[in-house]
Write an enzyme that holds these catalytic residues in place. Sequence first.
Site, PDB file in Angstrom:
ATOM      1  N   THR A  97       0.956  -1.047   0.165  1.00 39.33           N
ATOM      2  CA  THR A  97      -0.278   0.161   0.211  1.00 39.33           C
ATOM      3  C   THR A  97       0.601   1.560   0.003  1.00 39.33           C
ATOM      4  O   THR A  97       1.436   0.742   0.812  1.00 39.33           O
ATOM      5  CB  THR A  97      -1.246  -0.396   1.142  1.00 39.33           C
ATOM      6  N   HIS A  98       0.130   2.425  -0.962  1.00 38.69           N
ATOM      7  CA  HIS A  98       1.524   3.733  -1.072  1.00 38.69           C
ATOM      8  C   HIS A  98       0.819   4.387  -1.697  1.00 38.69           C
ATOM      9  O   HIS A  98       1.181   5.791  -1.801  1.00 38.69           O
ATOM     10  CB  HIS A  98       3.086   3.245  -1.951  1.00 38.69           C
ATOM     11  N   ARG A  99      -0.747   4.393  -2.340  1.00 38.60           N
ATOM     12  CA  ARG A  99      -1.775   5.458  -2.810  1.00 38.60           C
ATOM     13  C   ARG A  99      -1.305   6.637  -1.692  1.00 38.60           C
ATOM     14  O   ARG A  99      -2.170   6.585  -0.819  1.00 38.60           O
ATOM     15  CB  ARG A  99      -2.841   4.528  -2.965  1.00 38.60           C
TER      16      ARG A  99
END
Length: 358
Positions: free
Chosen positions: A204-206
């Site tokens: 996850t990095h959005r």
Amino acid sequence: MKIAVVVGTRPEIIKMSPIIRECERRKQDYFILHTGQHYSYNMDRVFFEQLELPVAKYNLDAGSGSHARQTGKILIGIEQVLTKEQPDVVLVEGDTNTVLAGALAATKLHIKVGHVEAGLRSYDRTMPEEINRVLTDHISDFLFAPTEQSKQTLLKEGIEENKIFVTGNTIVDAVYQNLELASKKANVLKQLGLKEKEYFLVTTHRQENVDDKDRFQGILSGLQQLAKEYEMPVVCPIHPRSRKKMEEFGLSADNINLVDPQDLFGFLQLEQHAKLVLTDSGGVQEETCILGNPCVTLRDNTERPETIEVGSNVLAGTIPEDIVDSVSIMFNKERDGDNPFGDGTSGKKIIKILEERL
Ligand code: UD1
Ligand code: UDP
């Protein structure tokens, strides 16, 4: 014909690698321009080394910053290089700030722009990537659409058909070129103490997820519930943005195995053998679809609807119960279509199209 290949971030290096390899194979006149948007060893150089790519001729060292600062720095740097090098075409890939800056600098200098991975839309203008995609498509001369669906999207927006080429996505080339090497060279399951099909893999990095404390917390709680319910490890190679935000928000990751970002061989191996992958990454939605492994997307929308249509992916959002329900849905779902992103020859097709037209 002289080609400028622009890269800046992890996924661009990976997805441009088949194009770079094809340029090398054909002894094409080309050079790599790295903007330096990503710069940590494990987000950048490790991929050049592992994929045996030539060192970039230029590195702008743009680094991190606000959208305007980062895009502006890249824009100024690219203009200088293009003015000096005068390539016939500038290739950009995807939807990052590097892509928008590269395309804008080139088009203002009347240099042709080729957009690899054109025509993707989430229809969510709060995402910085959506702005970058739309603007880049509308100033490009060659739009390399991965699927017929992305071509139709471009036509609906009024882009001339003779600029659009359905080539598949170069991520298929990259997966095919590296999967066997990954299985020979990576040993990551053993290193992390994991067993095949007995762990969840997460990325996850959005920005809209990890920069928002509630959404990030929702994801972590969902993952913790999964670890408990299925009694399986949850492994998460953590993106530097996410690590930073986790510390800033004081979020806890108990029961989640946070590890450093992986090299490509290690990550492909983790993806291939996971019981299921949860992600908000674009590239990871595609790779799981190519590898035939189930994916749960931690977002409310996707610009890769083909993955949902073939039954390899489902949208979960970031509410913990929805994440747990989506995993159960995917465990009970039949895959009903092939990989929609091409046969692994996109890099070759793209260079051939350019050669015939320039
Ligand atoms: C960028 C792209 C995103 C893409 C992602 C791929 C934009 C707007 N976003 O997001 O579309 O999915 O790359 O991973 O272009 N950092 C490091 N080391 C690095 C790079 C970043 O520590 O090598 C940290 C810095 O604290 C930085 C933060 O990560 O502020 C965010 O980096 P940035 O390049 O702005 O955006 P990404 O989240 O990486
Ligand atoms: N990836 C990797 N190591 C990791 C996580 C991802 O090599 O620890 C690769 C993954 O295989 C895919 C790409 O990075 O090819 C996706 O990049 P990212 O998720 O950063 O960006 P996005 O695709 O969302 O733009």
